[in-house]
Write an enzyme that holds these catalytic residues in place. Sequence first.
Site, PDB file in Angstrom:
ATOM      1  N   LYS A 162       3.841   6.423  -2.689  1.00 33.55           N
ATOM      2  CA  LYS A 162       2.943   5.931  -1.641  1.00 33.55           C
ATOM      3  C   LYS A 162       3.501   6.321  -0.272  1.00 33.55           C
ATOM      4  CE  LYS A 162       0.854   1.390  -0.468  1.00 33.55           C
ATOM      5  NZ  LYS A 162       0.831  -0.034  -0.892  1.00 33.55           N
ATOM      6  N   SER A 194      -3.595  -1.922  -1.647  1.00 32.02           N
ATOM      7  CA  SER A 194      -3.505  -0.791  -0.750  1.00 32.02           C
ATOM      8  C   SER A 194      -2.902   0.451  -1.408  1.00 32.02           C
ATOM      9  CB  SER A 194      -2.646  -1.163   0.461  1.00 32.02           C
ATOM     10  OG  SER A 194      -1.302  -1.434   0.042  1.00 32.02           O
ATOM     11  N   SER A 212      -1.041  -5.318  -4.071  1.00 27.98           N
ATOM     12  CA  SER A 212      -1.385  -3.925  -3.753  1.00 27.98           C
ATOM     13  C   SER A 212      -1.001  -2.912  -4.818  1.00 27.98           C
ATOM     14  CB  SER A 212      -0.749  -3.518  -2.416  1.00 27.98           C
ATOM     15  OG  SER A 212      -1.372  -4.194  -1.361  1.00 27.98           O
TER      16      SER A 212
END
Length: 486
Positions: A80, A155, A179
């Site tokens: 990420k 996210s 997330s």
Amino acid sequence: MTRDIENIQTAWQASEALRSGRISARDLTRACLERIAALEPSLSAFLALTEEIAMEAAARFDANPAAFPDPLAGVPAAVKDNMCLKGVPCTCASRILEGWEPPYNATAVQRILDRGGVICGKTNLDEFAMGSSTENSAFKVTRNPWNTSTVPGGSSGGSAAAVAAGQVFYALGSDTGGSIRQPASFCGIVGVKPTYGRVSRYGLVAYASSLDQIGPLTRDVRDAALVLNIICGHDPLDSTSYPGESPDFTQALVRDVQGMTVGLPREFFAQGVREDVAQAVQEGARVLEKAGAKIREISMPNVGYALPVYYIIAPAEASSNLARYDGVRYGHRSGAASDHVDMFMRSRAEGFGAEVKQRIMIGTYALSAGYYDAYYLKAQQVRTLLRRDFDRAFQECDVLLTPTSPTPAFAVGERADDPFQMKLADVCTIPVNLAGIPALSLPCGLVDGLPVGMQIMARPFDEETMLRAAYTFEQATEFHRLRPAI
């Protein structure tokens, strides 16, 4: 070559193919990069590709596989874009960090590289990990590979979409309020939020420091255990890192829940949970019951306060963490400022997106003089009550079973003007972060042709029991073998 990797479903299968000599790490990596290029126009899962780094790592593995005994050596992965990878832009999907290249690796990233891992790129996210759909990125909206008109969750939506679509075999995400688990649920894969402190946060750009945790997104439970073996462990660079030894998590991959008590907290099956989603999770409980587990309905009376508590504590910590982005040290600096104070204000106004600004204002308000006791202190007190709920629950139960999200993936833009509905997407995952315990999401069915996730929670530092329950369920069902037709 792309067709070749379509027949390799998991990271451990990729490892077996590499060790047997059926495929080289360079060919496997090249195939993943080709698939990324082919699917990016429809998915937008990546913010940066690291082809040169990936091919160099693959070549090192091919030159001497014996030097890399870890099962995931040579296997392509992604991280990420809120974790530092030396020399590669780290934007957190925000204009304010656009162009910044960290001079070091995050500890979790470094451990993957040290074990011979191949990192193909950095994935999209909601700006500074604030969001539940990966629509809040400053650069692009990521799509769900099961249905590109729907969101992948957030996210860590870029990481989840990349794994679900077969662009890479595993990815790292970060989980502050769900997330990792919520996008894993939306994309039909496995996502693990380890116990707070299990994985070093050094090199993870902070959102809410008492809640953030790095974890894996994978295609099955075995892959999740393999990634945990790499990234868990004490790190002197993170003062909150757990100093104890980490177990070999693959030892927990046993198909046995005989005598295990599985709790179903009734409050997690209310709060807007769709009936068909609840039914899929309850059928999952019956699978474990048939395998020998005892199912018990329990009550956790303070769970209903978790969402408002989270949206005081997390923004409060975010407002403090994000104060460092002022246009002075790194990132975006406004070119229209008349003096240094104007530069601070303009740089932050131009660099941050709407969702981040909203949370900074909420957090600053909650911490301000005269309101601290009424909001932040009260939220911390209720957080303690919530932890006690979990303590009591784990006196009766070995694991807790709940939906991961109240609904399957929703349409892109559907909740853009309804922030309350957007935040409800995390209502089942947020309590875990407030309590600091581990939790895992794995697929347990389809609703409207979209995956549904089942969440398994465990006592602090008891990831092994959680993995055992998840592995038993997975081996008794076929949901983890389902793949999107993309």
